[in-house]
Write an enzyme that holds these catalytic residues in place. Sequence first.
Site, mmCIF file in Angstrom:
data_model
loop_
_atom_site.group_PDB
_atom_site.id
_atom_site.type_symbol
_atom_site.label_atom_id
_atom_site.label_comp_id
_atom_site.label_asym_id
_atom_site.label_seq_id
_atom_site.Cartn_x
_atom_site.Cartn_y
_atom_site.Cartn_z
ATOM 1 N N SER A 162 -8.111 -0.395 -5.319
ATOM 2 C CA SER A 162 -8.376 -0.014 -3.936
ATOM 3 C C SER A 162 -9.878 0.206 -3.746
ATOM 4 C CB SER A 162 -7.557 1.222 -3.568
ATOM 5 O OG SER A 162 -7.393 1.292 -2.164
ATOM 6 N N LYS B 59 0.859 -1.194 0.000
ATOM 7 C CA LYS B 59 0.000 0.000 0.000
ATOM 8 C C LYS B 59 0.887 1.233 0.000
ATOM 9 C CE LYS B 59 -4.221 1.257 -0.300
ATOM 10 N NZ LYS B 59 -5.019 0.853 -1.442
#
Length: 590
Positions: free
Chosen positions: A389, A191
């Site tokens: 995402s 991430k």
Amino acid sequence: MKDFLKYTAATIVGLLIFTIIIVAFGMMSIVGMIASGNSTAPVSDNSVMVLSLSGSLEERAENDVLTQFMGETSSTKGLDEVLNGIKKAKENDKIKGIYIEAGSFSADSYASLQAIRKALVDFKKSGKWIVAYGDSYTQGTYYLASVADKLLMNPQGMIDWHGLASQQMLFKDFLAKFGVKVQLAKVGAYKSAPEMFTADKMSEPNREQITAYVNGIWDNILKDVSESRKISVEQLNQYADSLITFGEPENFVKCKMVDKLVYTEEVKDVVKEMLKIGKDDNINKLSLSSMANVKGSRDNGEAIAVYYAYGDVVDGAAGSILSQGHTIDAQKVCKDLEKLMNDDDIKAVVLRINTGGGSAYASEQIWHSMKQLKAKKPVVVSMGGMAASGGYYISCIGNYIYAEPTTLTGSIGIFGMFPDASQLLTEKLGVKFEEVKTNKFSTFGTISRPITEEEMSYLNKYIERGYNLFRSRVAEGRKMSVEEVEKIAQGHVWLGQDALKIKLVDALGGLDEAIKKAAELAKLKEYHSVAYPEPEGWETQLLKQFNDNNYIEAQARLVLGEYYEPFLLLRTMDKQNAIQARMPFYLKVE
């Protein structure tokens, strides 16, 4: 005095009448534009569609009433209008070919360019031809133009052919100079979105995933150009490594990258030759905007809704203001999906999505609405340039998911960023804080101090809970175990072609394939698609045009250029939703 008042009154009345006449003419012009927009454009025999590759490409075309009123051409094209124009040109027997005029063209993603190129290849399969010309070609426009039967370039032109790269701006040290740092809570080794503000170098997991998808996109470009131009992939890589861009224009002919060097006025003769008309005959041309009014295939059968969702995922009007540009506003989208669910005339829904994510909370609300919609009628997802995402969060519940080979998707992970400007205020500006509080954490989140370790432990648990929810949503939608999802999660970004192998998507394809699949799932023999949400009315557009914020934003974009988006994020970080599910901010691959 009486004469003065009389002349003054006459002047005022005259100005009022003049204003009324101008407004009336303006209204008539707007009505005329709207009427012409709904009319059917005639197509002459032996016509050619002109596809001008200049300006920018976005997911969906939005009519700019003020631009039309001023008699100007919009610099922004919608992927939907380009694909529809090519499709109509293929179906219309009077249109014999497409002329691509290459210029300075900026696309939102290579996945969008890939979708256009695929449509052009399909156009040629109908037995029609394509001619392309450019004074110079960007790498993206050359990728599209390489499909042409005749690829022409100005004798003093060039082709920008150098390969792909993705650069990441890192602001940690810059912010430190002002006494500002960003505290981070996140889940997912891959991430990487917060790295812009929390790291001074690219993390190895992030470098790994960027390397994979940049090479994957370039491999797709090489493969497609190689097939069209009959140049080996190895040779194309060699051209990029030798910076052929700055070579002699004649070299592009020798290397088979173009067919012929011609000046602008000579291109007409080439097009006339393809149309099999005389040199003195006129060319019947249809622009992309004209193609919008050309009659296409009949709208028979049942309706399938294509719902366009692109831009940052936000929760409500406040989030839309913070993000600027087009957004996926959860409050509006949820209401729209509910209407589609209850509309008996809509038999299936295709969610056309292009987003790197945003608010995790907003993504959860849309996921819930998607699940309710799916319970009543088939829902197929069509991924554009990005569906990552928060974008994947929204998509994963669909009955079936399509992605382009170069779509960026996955990135299953979340984070929260919390700016700490206390050093700037206290040490550099000399601001002092005194406080009175009732409880241990009463001053949590204030600008006077950073978040403590104990408070951060609570935040990490909160983020972890959000991540677990995200994984469970994916597991439910994709019929996988949470353990299976975890192996491909951790914020890892995948290309569409790789996401297919790990079951994040069901098939590779574009919007047409998604519509066909929706019809199949709804068991429809005859069907047509209807685009949602409906475009904004001219009244709303005019009000937006005269909004001071729009002017200020436009000026800021002009001055800051590529630094505008990170600046906007930094300025609004403390007002963003605490949990974010998004891709690396404003990813650029070029």
